[in-house]
Motif scaffolding. Structure first.
Motif, PDB file in Angstrom:
ATOM      1  N   HIS A 162      -5.337  -6.393   5.015  1.00  0.00           N
ATOM      2  CA  HIS A 162      -4.287  -5.634   4.335  1.00  0.00           C
ATOM      3  C   HIS A 162      -4.198  -6.034   2.870  1.00  0.00           C
ATOM      4  O   HIS A 162      -4.231  -7.224   2.543  1.00  0.00           O
ATOM      5  CB  HIS A 162      -2.923  -5.880   4.988  1.00  0.00           C
ATOM      6  CG  HIS A 162      -2.790  -5.264   6.339  1.00  0.00           C
ATOM      7  ND1 HIS A 162      -3.156  -5.905   7.492  1.00  0.00           N
ATOM      8  CD2 HIS A 162      -2.332  -4.041   6.717  1.00  0.00           C
ATOM      9  CE1 HIS A 162      -2.928  -5.126   8.529  1.00  0.00           C
ATOM     10  NE2 HIS A 162      -2.424  -3.979   8.081  1.00  0.00           N
ATOM     11  N   ASP A 163      -4.085  -5.023   2.020  1.00  0.00           N
ATOM     12  CA  ASP A 163      -3.773  -5.254   0.611  1.00  0.00           C
ATOM     13  C   ASP A 163      -2.326  -5.733   0.525  1.00  0.00           C
ATOM     14  O   ASP A 163      -1.575  -5.597   1.505  1.00  0.00           O
ATOM     15  CB  ASP A 163      -3.917  -3.941  -0.185  1.00  0.00           C
ATOM     16  CG  ASP A 163      -5.357  -3.653  -0.589  1.00  0.00           C
ATOM     17  OD1 ASP A 163      -6.107  -4.610  -0.835  1.00  0.00           O
ATOM     18  OD2 ASP A 163      -5.707  -2.457  -0.672  1.00  0.00           O
ATOM     19  N   PRO A 164      -1.894  -6.265  -0.632  1.00  0.00           N
ATOM     20  CA  PRO A 164      -0.505  -6.703  -0.776  1.00  0.00           C
ATOM     21  C   PRO A 164       0.523  -5.608  -0.461  1.00  0.00           C
ATOM     22  O   PRO A 164       1.617  -5.907   0.011  1.00  0.00           O
ATOM     23  CB  PRO A 164      -0.407  -7.124  -2.253  1.00  0.00           C
ATOM     24  CG  PRO A 164      -1.802  -7.524  -2.613  1.00  0.00           C
ATOM     25  CD  PRO A 164      -2.691  -6.596  -1.820  1.00  0.00           C
ATOM     26  N   ASP A 165       0.164  -4.339  -0.677  1.00  0.00           N
ATOM     27  CA  ASP A 165       1.106  -3.253  -0.374  1.00  0.00           C
ATOM     28  C   ASP A 165       1.088  -2.850   1.100  1.00  0.00           C
ATOM     29  O   ASP A 165       1.787  -1.939   1.510  1.00  0.00           O
ATOM     30  CB  ASP A 165       0.830  -2.039  -1.254  1.00  0.00           C
ATOM     31  CG  ASP A 165      -0.477  -1.320  -0.919  1.00  0.00           C
ATOM     32  OD1 ASP A 165      -1.232  -1.777  -0.027  1.00  0.00           O
ATOM     33  OD2 ASP A 165      -0.757  -0.288  -1.557  1.00  0.00           O
ATOM     34  N   GLY A 166       0.262  -3.523   1.920  1.00  0.00           N
ATOM     35  CA  GLY A 166       0.174  -3.231   3.349  1.00  0.00           C
ATOM     36  C   GLY A 166      -0.921  -2.266   3.722  1.00  0.00           C
ATOM     37  O   GLY A 166      -1.148  -2.001   4.903  1.00  0.00           O
ATOM     38  N   SER A 167      -1.628  -1.704   2.735  1.00  0.00           N
ATOM     39  CA  SER A 167      -2.708  -0.757   3.011  1.00  0.00           C
ATOM     40  C   SER A 167      -3.909  -1.464   3.615  1.00  0.00           C
ATOM     41  O   SER A 167      -4.286  -2.550   3.166  1.00  0.00           O
ATOM     42  CB  SER A 167      -3.155  -0.065   1.717  1.00  0.00           C
ATOM     43  OG  SER A 167      -2.094   0.651   1.145  1.00  0.00           O
ATOM     44  N   TYR A 180      -7.825  -2.204   4.422  1.00  0.00           N
ATOM     45  CA  TYR A 180      -9.135  -2.085   3.778  1.00  0.00           C
ATOM     46  C   TYR A 180     -10.127  -2.860   4.623  1.00  0.00           C
ATOM     47  O   TYR A 180      -9.759  -3.688   5.452  1.00  0.00           O
ATOM     48  CB  TYR A 180      -9.113  -2.573   2.323  1.00  0.00           C
ATOM     49  CG  TYR A 180      -8.978  -4.069   2.142  1.00  0.00           C
ATOM     50  CD1 TYR A 180     -10.112  -4.879   2.010  1.00  0.00           C
ATOM     51  CD2 TYR A 180      -7.735  -4.676   2.093  1.00  0.00           C
ATOM     52  CE1 TYR A 180      -9.994  -6.250   1.842  1.00  0.00           C
ATOM     53  CE2 TYR A 180      -7.615  -6.037   1.922  1.00  0.00           C
ATOM     54  CZ  TYR A 180      -8.741  -6.822   1.795  1.00  0.00           C
ATOM     55  OH  TYR A 180      -8.626  -8.182   1.631  1.00  0.00           O
TER      56      TYR A 180
END
Length: 192
Positions: A12-17, A19
């Protein structure tokens, strides 16, 4: 092409997305330090498409049809029963060549799921119609397909699904625009 994604390599990216760790690493090398957002998104679209195709192929394949033949059969089921569709209409709707559709119709006709008929308005043309056996085949396939798609899109809201559909079709729209631009004889300039 082999699937480059696997669920164990997701983060997860910091925004929760979400990858894919492996894709991001390989795209960073490929992009030589440039932004990898579009490249990662393209890889994710490819992986999602492959996942859906595998699911559809398993369901249709177990019933003797390829995903392409299933698409043609579904399009025929939505057509006017008396008129059917021409090979050209099927090809345009599916975004594939007439040659490809001809082979798919050959398969459907061989299996008794569709039939070619002479065009009532133009004796030189042929139309394709779904048969009763084709309608029955689709009816038997409908519920398992709906369950599979519900499972693969689990956790998506109606708004998520509408947005996802919209974004995918924007990709298709952009691709068509690029093809038209290149077809206008300007391959040496970037597409708008």
């Amino acid at each position: 092409m082999k699937d480059v994604h696997n669920s164990e390599g997701l983060a997860h990216d910091p925004d929760g997305s979400l990858y894919d760790l492996g894709v991001r690493a390989s795209m960073r090398v490929f992009a030589a330090g440039d932004d990898t957002g579009a490249l990662e998104a393209a890889a994710a679209v490819r992986a999602a498409s492959q996942a859906i195709d595998r699911l559809r192929a398993q369901g249709a394949g177990g019933r003797g049809l390829s995903a392409g033949a299933l698409d043609v059969l579904a399009r025929l089921s939505a057509a006017d029963e008396e008129e059917g569709l021409s090979i050209g209409e099927l090809a345009r709707a599916a975004g594939v060549s007439s040659r490809n559709v001809t082979g798919l119709v050959d398969t459907l006709e061989r299996d008794g799921l569709a039939r070619r008929v002479q065009d009532r308005h133009d004796r030189r043309s042929v139309r394709v119609r779904i048969t009763v056996a084709g309608q029955d085949w689709l009816a038997a396939f409908r519920q398992p397909t709906q369950r599979a798609m519900s499972a693969v899109f689990q956790g998506f809201t109606e708004a998520d699904l509408a947005r996802f559909r919209h974004l995918c079709l924007r990709l298709v729209e952009n691709q068509h625009r690029i093809e038209e631009y290149l077809g206008a004889g300007r391959p040496d300039q970037p597409a708008p």
